[in-house]
Enzyme design. Structure first.
Site, short mmCIF file in Angstrom:
data_model
loop_
_atom_site.label_atom_id
_atom_site.label_comp_id
_atom_site.label_asym_id
_atom_site.label_seq_id
_atom_site.Cartn_x
_atom_site.Cartn_y
_atom_site.Cartn_z
N SER A 76 0.79 -1.23 0.00
CA SER A 76 0.00 0.00 0.00
C SER A 76 0.82 1.28 0.00
O SER A 76 0.25 2.38 -0.06
CB SER A 76 -0.95 0.01 1.20
OG SER A 76 -2.03 -0.88 0.97
N LYS A 79 0.00 3.70 -2.75
CA LYS A 79 -1.04 4.74 -2.68
C LYS A 79 -0.46 6.14 -2.60
O LYS A 79 -1.17 7.13 -2.84
CB LYS A 79 -1.96 4.46 -1.50
CG LYS A 79 -2.76 3.16 -1.66
CD LYS A 79 -3.71 2.94 -0.49
CE LYS A 79 -4.59 1.72 -0.71
NZ LYS A 79 -4.10 0.52 -0.04
N SER A 133 -5.58 3.71 4.64
CA SER A 133 -5.09 2.95 3.49
C SER A 133 -6.22 2.27 2.74
O SER A 133 -6.12 1.11 2.35
CB SER A 133 -4.04 1.92 3.93
OG SER A 133 -3.27 1.47 2.83
#
Length: 386
Positions: A76, A79, A133
């Site tokens: 993640s 992102k 997230s």
């Protein structure tokens, strides 16, 4: 063992070539501490991360490096780039309607808790993307922005991912390739500690995003048939500890935990990347890394309100003051050898803005910084000074 390899090869500013301090135009700039004393590796306690990088973002000095160019699933931390691209192509107040294809399996993936039909502002979706997230926020943002990037695309998220890879190359992320906007494991999706440090530094240049990733908790508003407020908690449990004020976690089931973190050290920001930490150990790994950096390095604030109050007291007693400051990155050994030489010129002006001398700082015999000295406002009759 993690080896700290420090270098001050990047120049902070122009070296001083003149000792003149007769005018404001000659305000001295920082000088660079020679890199030779910092060249030797410094051992630190073992940590579980498979790849490590720590960089001082002001000087560009590499403070820690273990496998910094080893390809690794970014999870993640992906992102961060999703957020940067959204910022380039969508207004914060733009409202996006959530579609069924934006949703994720909430048992498997981190999420905001969005529902089809929800109407959410881009600013709140970015918070959902970076704070808890949320994969649902990532998919919604990528869908809308991807369609804007390529209106003819049958798969707008694929258009978004293509833009991610173009932007990554422009940023200098030479060993990175993205396959999706939310970071879920996928063949071919990879990055490195070095590339993620570059990405994290780029995110911090955006004031809105820098503020978002510093929030341990925030609340967003959802409009539509199920209007509600949603409280979001950050996955970065180091926020507020050790000066940490961002940036992004990432977790992969097979390859461990990732963390890109940034912390204040004096007026400098230090960014760290740890990839592949053992389950539940990424925060301890970063704590150990910062402990090691704190043992072997010093961020010394010199000048006004600095780490030498005796100097300021001495100046004040004679009617002078410092009005600027700088933070220098030094080894602990260099900091122990730091000294200063106060050079005052004959008083040429009663103005509190006229330079009346300088303080020259040395590490041993090597000059590292000069700061100008001014008349104090009180002594010069400055009515703004008490």
């Amino acid at each position: 063992m993690v080896a700290i390899i420090a270098t001050l090869g990047l120049v902070l500013a122009q070296l001083i070539t003149s000792t003149a301090f007769a005018s404001a135009a000659a305000v001295p700039r920082p000088m660079v501490v020679p890199e030779a004393p910092l060249a030797a590796p410094v051992p630190v306690p073992a940590i579980t991360a498979r790849a490590v990088l720590a960089v001082d973002l002001v000087t560009g000095a590499t403070l820690a490096a273990v496998n910094p160019d080893m390809p690794y699933p970014p999870a993640s931390t992906t992102k961060m780039l999703t957020a940067l691209i959204v910022r380039q192509h969508a207004a914060l107040d733009e409202v996006i309607t959530i579609e069924p294809g934006d949703l994720v399996d909430e048992v498997i993936y981190a999420h905001v808790g969005l529902r089809a039909g929800d109407r959410v502002a881009v600013r709140d979706l970015l918070a959902g993307l970076l704070v808890p997230s949320g994969g649902d926020a990532a998919r919604a943002l990528a869908r809308v922005v991807g369609a804007r990037l390529d209106p003819a695309a049958t798969n707008p998220r694929a258009a978004f991912v293509a833009e991610m890879n173009r932007v990554a190359r422009r940023l200098g992320m030479r060993s990175t390739h993205f396959v999706n906007p939310d970071g879920r494991d996928a063949p071919g999706q990879r990055s490195t500690a070095r590339d993620l440090a570059i990405l994290g530094a780029a995110l911090l240049k955006d004031p809105f995003l820098a503020d978002v990733v510093a929030q341990p908790v925030t609340t967003i508003s959802v409009e539509g048939p199920n209007a509600r407020d949603i409280t979001l908690w950050s996955t970065n449990h180091l926020l507020g500890e050790l000066g940490v004020h961002g940036i992004k976690t990432g977790t992969t089931a097979e390859d461990g935990e990732n963390l890109v973190a940034v912390a204040w050290r004096g007026d400098h920001q230090v960014i760290t990347v740890t990839l592949g930490s053992a389950e539940g150990e990424r925060f301890n790994d970063v704590r150990a890394l910062f402990d090691a950096l704190g043992t072997h390095f010093r961020w010394v604030r010199l000048g006004r309100d600095g780490d030498h109050p005796d100097l300021e007291d001495r100046l004040a007693a004679d009617g002078f003051r410092l009005m600027t400051n700088r933070t220098l990155l030094l080894t602990a050994a260099q900091a122990d050898r730091l000294r200063y030489d106060l050079r005052l010129a004959p008083v040429s002006s009663s103005s509190p803005w006229a330079i009346q001398g300088e303080v020259v700082f040395y590490v041993g015999a090597t000059e590292v910084l000069r700061l100008p000295v001014y008349r104090s406002g009180r002594e010069a009759g400055d009515p703004s000074q008490p």
